[in-house]
Design an enzyme around this catalytic site. Structure first.
Site, PDB file in Angstrom:
ATOM      1  N   CYS A   2       0.878  -1.220  -0.161  1.00 39.21           N
ATOM      2  CA  CYS A   2      -0.097  -0.015   0.080  1.00 39.21           C
ATOM      3  C   CYS A   2       0.809   1.441  -0.070  1.00 39.21           C
ATOM      4  O   CYS A   2       1.920   1.239   0.204  1.00 39.21           O
ATOM      5  CB  CYS A   2      -0.946   0.033   1.233  1.00 39.21           C
ATOM      6  SG  CYS A   2      -1.999  -1.417   1.289  1.00 39.21           S
ATOM      7  N   GLY A  28      -0.967   0.570  -4.871  1.00 40.58           N
ATOM      8  CA  GLY A  28      -2.121   0.035  -4.775  1.00 40.58           C
ATOM      9  C   GLY A  28      -3.264   0.874  -5.562  1.00 40.58           C
ATOM     10  O   GLY A  28      -3.213   2.097  -5.636  1.00 40.58           O
ATOM     11  N   ASN A 101       0.791   0.200   6.112  1.00 41.42           N
ATOM     12  CA  ASN A 101       1.113  -0.698   4.930  1.00 41.42           C
ATOM     13  C   ASN A 101       1.803  -1.937   5.522  1.00 41.42           C
ATOM     14  O   ASN A 101       2.704  -1.799   6.535  1.00 41.42           O
ATOM     15  CB  ASN A 101       2.145   0.084   4.247  1.00 41.42           C
ATOM     16  CG  ASN A 101       2.832  -0.539   2.997  1.00 41.42           C
ATOM     17  OD1 ASN A 101       2.224  -1.604   2.558  1.00 41.42           O
ATOM     18  ND2 ASN A 101       3.903  -0.364   2.519  1.00 41.42           N
ATOM     19  N   TYR A 258      10.897  -4.493  -7.708  1.00 38.61           N
ATOM     20  CA  TYR A 258       9.867  -4.144  -8.369  1.00 38.61           C
ATOM     21  C   TYR A 258       8.916  -2.996  -7.790  1.00 38.61           C
ATOM     22  O   TYR A 258       8.386  -2.375  -8.669  1.00 38.61           O
ATOM     23  CB  TYR A 258       9.047  -5.439  -8.523  1.00 38.61           C
ATOM     24  CG  TYR A 258       7.736  -5.311  -9.241  1.00 38.61           C
ATOM     25  CD1 TYR A 258       7.565  -4.826 -10.431  1.00 38.61           C
ATOM     26  CD2 TYR A 258       6.425  -5.795  -8.289  1.00 38.61           C
ATOM     27  CE1 TYR A 258       6.118  -5.084 -11.017  1.00 38.61           C
ATOM     28  CE2 TYR A 258       5.043  -5.835  -8.792  1.00 38.61           C
ATOM     29  CZ  TYR A 258       5.254  -5.278 -10.502  1.00 38.61           C
ATOM     30  OH  TYR A 258       3.961  -5.151 -10.659  1.00 38.61           O
ATOM     31  N   ASP A 364      13.016  -9.512 -17.528  1.00 43.93           N
ATOM     32  CA  ASP A 364      11.841  -8.876 -16.723  1.00 43.93           C
ATOM     33  C   ASP A 364      12.199  -8.940 -15.020  1.00 43.93           C
ATOM     34  O   ASP A 364      13.141  -9.351 -14.658  1.00 43.93           O
ATOM     35  CB  ASP A 364      10.609 -10.045 -16.667  1.00 43.93           C
ATOM     36  CG  ASP A 364       9.303  -9.259 -16.294  1.00 43.93           C
ATOM     37  OD1 ASP A 364       9.501  -8.219 -15.798  1.00 43.93           O
ATOM     38  OD2 ASP A 364       8.255 -10.062 -16.619  1.00 43.93           O
ATOM     39  N   ASP A 365      11.473  -8.067 -14.313  1.00 41.44           N
ATOM     40  CA  ASP A 365      11.869  -7.998 -12.875  1.00 41.44           C
ATOM     41  C   ASP A 365      11.967  -9.375 -12.158  1.00 41.44           C
ATOM     42  O   ASP A 365      12.734  -9.730 -11.109  1.00 41.44           O
ATOM     43  CB  ASP A 365      11.278  -6.901 -12.096  1.00 41.44           C
ATOM     44  CG  ASP A 365       9.548  -7.093 -12.296  1.00 41.44           C
ATOM     45  OD1 ASP A 365       9.227  -8.004 -11.764  1.00 41.44           O
ATOM     46  OD2 ASP A 365       8.900  -6.303 -12.987  1.00 41.44           O
TER      47      ASP A 365
END
Ligand code: SF4
Length: 491
Positions: A2, A28, A101, A258, A364-365
């Site tokens: 979040c 989020g 969070n 990411y 890609d991550d």
């Protein structure tokens, strides 16, 4: 995952909070909300993006006061209903409003304790309610007529002993001020900033520095693991520090890989710089595998810096070969498999001229379920790639995250169920390359990190029953989710 933002200043803060939340939208998209405080709380929250919850002036007009909190929610605990949207508030003692969070891992025991010891009914499935009621219960024990800053910090200390898991929290205490604190391992980020205004100093707490850039706040520093900061309504700043865990904290490594935006400063370093390092570190894996790609491309857009780092290290060109439609949601955090596949096709369009006739290393991550990766390999082959090497900037994900990241259920995490060769066959790639965990740890050697989704070594006590409950929660949310429209982030 979040996004949080809290501001206390000598001016009405609602518009700054709404604006700042848009810079945290990638953290989020399930719900957004703001609470401000004047002589009482003023709150507006709802399901969806910041822009859809606050889409007209009318939506922020009633948010009065010089102190307030904002939240963007990605549900990792509880449902995706607007009912579970943050902030949460309770009117006693004083009036408390909270945003959070992370993920509480002892939610069942805590809920029971709040009920039997404090006679509080937990009404939602959102774990912020547990933290809020726990703090309220601790404050209640103090002399409320003469509540001191030490009393507030003592309440946080007791809360640390009761609430397990990951939590970065900002709280308004009506008539008193704003309180921010992190769990003892500092798993999720929380930063502190300030801005000089003509009428005096304004202070803020946030998940990422990106929103400070927008709002012209200066990043002062991050809260340490177990640290609390309380700012009175008069602008006095008080700090307190809980003794940390033995390893000095466990900051989520995936924030660098990411989750965080590339322009964010985390742990004193630019996220983009860390991603370049991770990409460079992958080069030896490509060479050891005997691969000789013609170009390196990224899976937009969180893998860009890793891909460019890998290309530099290999001495071959980096090219953007997949064009992204930014008005389609993040595939990591959208509903069912069918929806996810449809979104990937809508989201990424290959540039044939860049790809045709080439051996392509696509970075890609990470690889979570593998379904997005498989689709990308297919897109690249259809666009004429002669060979496709799928490269993950993260090591194989083998374990569930219990600290607020809803990656997938264990059954869906591909590396937890298949060998690397089986994954290669599933992706229909010519090679699959993963970052080594040791290499990743070496890159982040200055950060006391959590690597539990790769290693299974959780920095807190996580009983097997807790994992089972979290797994069941994820199944529930997957059945509830609906696709969203234009989103800020992407993968
Ligand atoms: S388990 Fe993985 S995603 Fe979760 S906090 Fe640790 S590093 Fe981050």
């Amino acid at each position: 995952m979040c996004g949080l933002l809290g501001i206390i200043g000598p001016y009405p803060v609602a518009n700054d909070i709404i604006c700042g939340l848009t810079a945290l939208q990638h953290r989020g998209q399930d719900a957004a909300g703001v609470v401000t405080l004047s002589d009482r709380f003023h709150m507006k929250k709802g399901a969806g993006l910041v822009a859809s919850v606050f889409h007209s002036e009318e939506d922020s007009r009633g948010l009065l006061g010089n102190v307030g909190l904002g939240h963007v929610r990605y549900a990792t605990q509880g449902t995706t209903d607007a009912f579970d949207a943050q902030p949460f508030a309770v009117n006693y003692p004083f009036g408390l409003a909270m945003v959070h969070n992370g993920n509480v891992t002892n939610f069942a025991g805590l809920r029971e304790r709040l009920n039997t010891e404090h006679h509080r009914l937990v009404e939602t499935t959102n774990d912020v309610e547990l933290i809020l009621y726990t703090l309220a219960a601790e404050l209640e024990r103090k002399n409320l007529k003469h509540l001191t800053v030490d009393d507030i910090f003592a309440s946080v200390k007791t809360l640390h002993g009761k609430v397990e898991g990951a939590y970065s929290v900002i709280t308004l205490i009506a008539g008193k001020g704003m309180l921010a604190f992190r769990d003892a391992n500092g798993i999720r980020p929380l930063i502190f900033g300030r801005k000089q205004t003509p009428d005096g100093m304004s202070y803020a707490f946030a998940s990422e520095s990106t929103c400070f850039d927008y709002l012209d706040f200066e990043l002062v520093r991050e809260l340490g693991p177990g640290e609390a900061i309380f700012i009175t309504l008069d602008g006095e700043v008080h700090t307190w520090h809980e003794a940390t865990t033995k390893n000095g904290g466990a900051f989520c490594a995936f924030e660098f890989i990411y989750f965080a935006r590339e322009d964010a400063i985390m742990n004193g370093t630019l996220v983009a710089r860390e991603r370049v390092k991770a990409g460079r570190r992958l080069a030896h894996k490509i060479i050891e595998a005997g691969l000789k790609p013609d170009i390196v491309i990224d899976v937009p857009s969180s893998a860009y810096f890793a891909a460019s780092g890998l290309a530099e290290e290999l001495g071959i060109p980096y090219r953007r070969a997949l064009t992204k439609n930014n008005h389609v949601g993040r595939s990591f955090i959208v509903p069912s498999q069918v929806e996810r596949q449809r979104l990937v096709r809508q989201k990424l369009n290959p540039i044939r001229e860049v790809i045709a006739g080439k051996k392509v290393a696509a970075v890609d991550d990470s690889i979570v379920r593998g379904t997005t990766s498989k689709h990308i390999v297919r897109l690249l082959r259809d666009a004429g790639a002669t060979e496709v090497y799928f490269v993950s900037a993260a090591p194989p994900i083998l374990h569930r995250c219990v600290y607020g990241i809803d990656m997938a259920t264990k059954k869906e995490i591909i590396a937890a169920n298949f060998t690397q060769e089986e994954i290669r066959i599933f992706l229909e790639a010519d090679a699959v390359i993963y970052q080594d965990l040791d290499d990743l740890k070496e890159i982040y050697k200055d950060v006391a990190g959590c690597f539990a989704c790769f290693s299974g070594k959780y920095p807190t006590n996580v009983p097997e029953e807790t994992l089972a409950v979290i797994e069941a929660e994820r199944h529930l949310r997957q059945s509830q989710r609906v696709p969203y429209g234009a989103l800020a982030g992407g993968r």
